[in-house]
Design a protein around this motif. Sequence first.
Motif, mmCIF file in Angstrom:
data_model
loop_
_atom_site.group_PDB
_atom_site.id
_atom_site.type_symbol
_atom_site.label_atom_id
_atom_site.label_comp_id
_atom_site.label_asym_id
_atom_site.label_seq_id
_atom_site.Cartn_x
_atom_site.Cartn_y
_atom_site.Cartn_z
ATOM 1 N N ASN A 1 4.418 6.052 -13.461
ATOM 2 C CA ASN A 1 4.656 7.439 -13.878
ATOM 3 C C ASN A 1 3.586 8.375 -13.324
ATOM 4 O OD1 ASN A 1 5.883 9.600 -15.163
ATOM 5 N ND2 ASN A 1 4.879 9.212 -17.129
ATOM 6 N N LEU A 2 3.360 8.263 -12.042
ATOM 7 C CA LEU A 2 2.301 9.048 -11.416
ATOM 8 C C LEU A 2 2.605 10.536 -11.457
ATOM 9 C CD1 LEU A 2 1.554 6.617 -8.501
ATOM 10 C CD2 LEU A 2 -0.165 7.528 -10.064
ATOM 11 N N LYS A 3 1.543 11.305 -11.589
ATOM 12 C CA LYS A 3 1.627 12.759 -11.661
ATOM 13 C C LYS A 3 0.829 13.368 -10.514
ATOM 14 C CE LYS A 3 1.669 12.429 -16.714
ATOM 15 N NZ LYS A 3 1.001 12.866 -17.969
ATOM 16 N N SER A 4 1.101 14.615 -10.215
ATOM 17 C CA SER A 4 0.394 15.280 -9.121
ATOM 18 C C SER A 4 -1.110 15.297 -9.366
ATOM 19 C CB SER A 4 0.924 16.692 -8.936
ATOM 20 O OG SER A 4 0.778 17.439 -10.126
ATOM 21 N N GLU A 5 -1.494 15.363 -10.631
ATOM 22 C CA GLU A 5 -2.928 15.394 -10.946
ATOM 23 C C GLU A 5 -3.623 14.041 -10.755
ATOM 24 O OE1 GLU A 5 -0.398 16.478 -12.892
ATOM 25 O OE2 GLU A 5 -0.813 16.073 -15.028
ATOM 26 N N ASP A 6 -2.854 13.013 -10.435
ATOM 27 C CA ASP A 6 -3.450 11.719 -10.109
ATOM 28 C C ASP A 6 -3.887 11.652 -8.649
ATOM 29 O OD1 ASP A 6 -0.939 10.243 -12.178
ATOM 30 O OD2 ASP A 6 -3.056 10.538 -12.689
ATOM 31 N N THR A 7 -3.525 12.656 -7.876
ATOM 32 C CA THR A 7 -3.906 12.691 -6.466
ATOM 33 C C THR A 7 -5.425 12.706 -6.327
ATOM 34 O OG1 THR A 7 -1.870 13.828 -5.786
ATOM 35 C CG2 THR A 7 -3.802 14.059 -4.354
ATOM 36 N N VAL B 1 -22.537 -8.544 -3.094
ATOM 37 C CA VAL B 1 -21.139 -8.302 -3.433
ATOM 38 C C VAL B 1 -20.603 -7.130 -2.624
ATOM 39 C CG1 VAL B 1 -19.573 -7.574 -5.276
ATOM 40 C CG2 VAL B 1 -21.345 -9.273 -5.733
ATOM 41 N N GLN B 2 -19.401 -7.281 -2.126
ATOM 42 C CA GLN B 2 -18.698 -6.199 -1.449
ATOM 43 C C GLN B 2 -17.299 -6.069 -2.035
ATOM 44 O OE1 GLN B 2 -18.983 -7.364 2.732
ATOM 45 N NE2 GLN B 2 -20.632 -5.884 3.007
ATOM 46 N N VAL B 3 -16.779 -4.843 -2.010
ATOM 47 C CA VAL B 3 -15.418 -4.600 -2.502
ATOM 48 C C VAL B 3 -14.662 -3.788 -1.465
ATOM 49 C CG1 VAL B 3 -16.047 -4.737 -4.940
ATOM 50 C CG2 VAL B 3 -16.148 -2.532 -3.781
ATOM 51 N N VAL B 4 -13.392 -4.112 -1.298
ATOM 52 C CA VAL B 4 -12.539 -3.413 -0.341
ATOM 53 C C VAL B 4 -11.228 -3.054 -1.024
ATOM 54 C CG1 VAL B 4 -11.333 -3.537 1.857
ATOM 55 C CG2 VAL B 4 -13.563 -4.655 1.603
ATOM 56 N N GLU B 5 -10.923 -1.754 -1.018
ATOM 57 C CA GLU B 5 -9.703 -1.278 -1.668
ATOM 58 C C GLU B 5 -8.524 -1.246 -0.693
ATOM 59 O OE1 GLU B 5 -13.161 1.468 -3.016
ATOM 60 O OE2 GLU B 5 -12.379 0.622 -1.153
ATOM 61 N N SER B 6 -7.346 -1.354 -1.253
ATOM 62 C CA SER B 6 -6.118 -1.171 -0.476
ATOM 63 C C SER B 6 -4.998 -0.768 -1.424
ATOM 64 C CB SER B 6 -5.740 -2.456 0.269
ATOM 65 O OG SER B 6 -5.470 -3.502 -0.640
ATOM 66 N N GLY B 7 -3.895 -0.306 -0.843
ATOM 67 C CA GLY B 7 -2.716 -0.018 -1.657
ATOM 68 C C GLY B 7 -2.409 1.450 -1.886
ATOM 69 N N GLY B 8 -3.277 2.327 -1.413
ATOM 70 C CA GLY B 8 -3.005 3.743 -1.589
ATOM 71 C C GLY B 8 -1.844 4.210 -0.720
ATOM 72 N N GLY B 9 -1.434 5.457 -0.935
ATOM 73 C CA GLY B 9 -0.347 5.999 -0.137
ATOM 74 C C GLY B 9 0.223 7.258 -0.757
ATOM 75 N N LEU B 10 1.372 7.658 -0.227
ATOM 76 C CA LEU B 10 2.081 8.847 -0.695
ATOM 77 C C LEU B 10 3.239 8.405 -1.584
ATOM 78 C CD1 LEU B 10 2.768 11.888 -0.625
ATOM 79 C CD2 LEU B 10 4.084 11.409 1.465
ATOM 80 N N THR C 1 -1.804 9.990 -2.963
ATOM 81 C CA THR C 1 -1.247 11.336 -2.969
ATOM 82 C C THR C 1 0.090 11.307 -3.690
ATOM 83 O OG1 THR C 1 -2.309 11.851 -0.855
ATOM 84 C CG2 THR C 1 -0.522 13.293 -1.571
ATOM 85 N N VAL C 2 0.192 12.122 -4.734
ATOM 86 C CA VAL C 2 1.428 12.212 -5.502
ATOM 87 C C VAL C 2 2.033 13.584 -5.236
ATOM 88 C CG1 VAL C 2 2.504 12.000 -7.764
ATOM 89 C CG2 VAL C 2 0.406 10.717 -7.244
#
Length: 123
Positions: A84-90, A2-11, A120-121
């Motif tokens: 409702n992302l917060k800076s601490e979710d960075t 099994v392999q997993v590949v993430e996507s969708g992150g950003g600022l 990054t939030v």
Amino acid sequence: QVQVVESGGGLVQPGGSLRLSCKVSGDTLIYWAFGWFRQAPGKEREGVSFISVDDTTYYADSVKGRFTISNDNTKKTVFLQMDNLKSEDTAIYYCAATKYVARTMISDEYDVWGQGTQVTVSS
């Protein structure tokens, strides 16, 4: 294997939203759950959320009511909707898989890991 590949992150600005995706490949029959961990600079890796084969879900207290995990079995993809992302979710967010049945998230019980995606939030 099994392999997993993430996507969708950003600022994103505080209060904004992002949706992370975890594309799964390989034979997943022996895995009980797929989840998301995150690690911020200088902090330990933290379990954020998981979803199991029987749709059991878990959320860390810090994200309850803001994050939603889901899966699309036909596309073999796990999603993490973050509102409702917060800076601490960075943090760097990692997708992982476990064979263990559990009610919490212990990173040592996950034996498949992706490379991670940066969230990054900030204003």
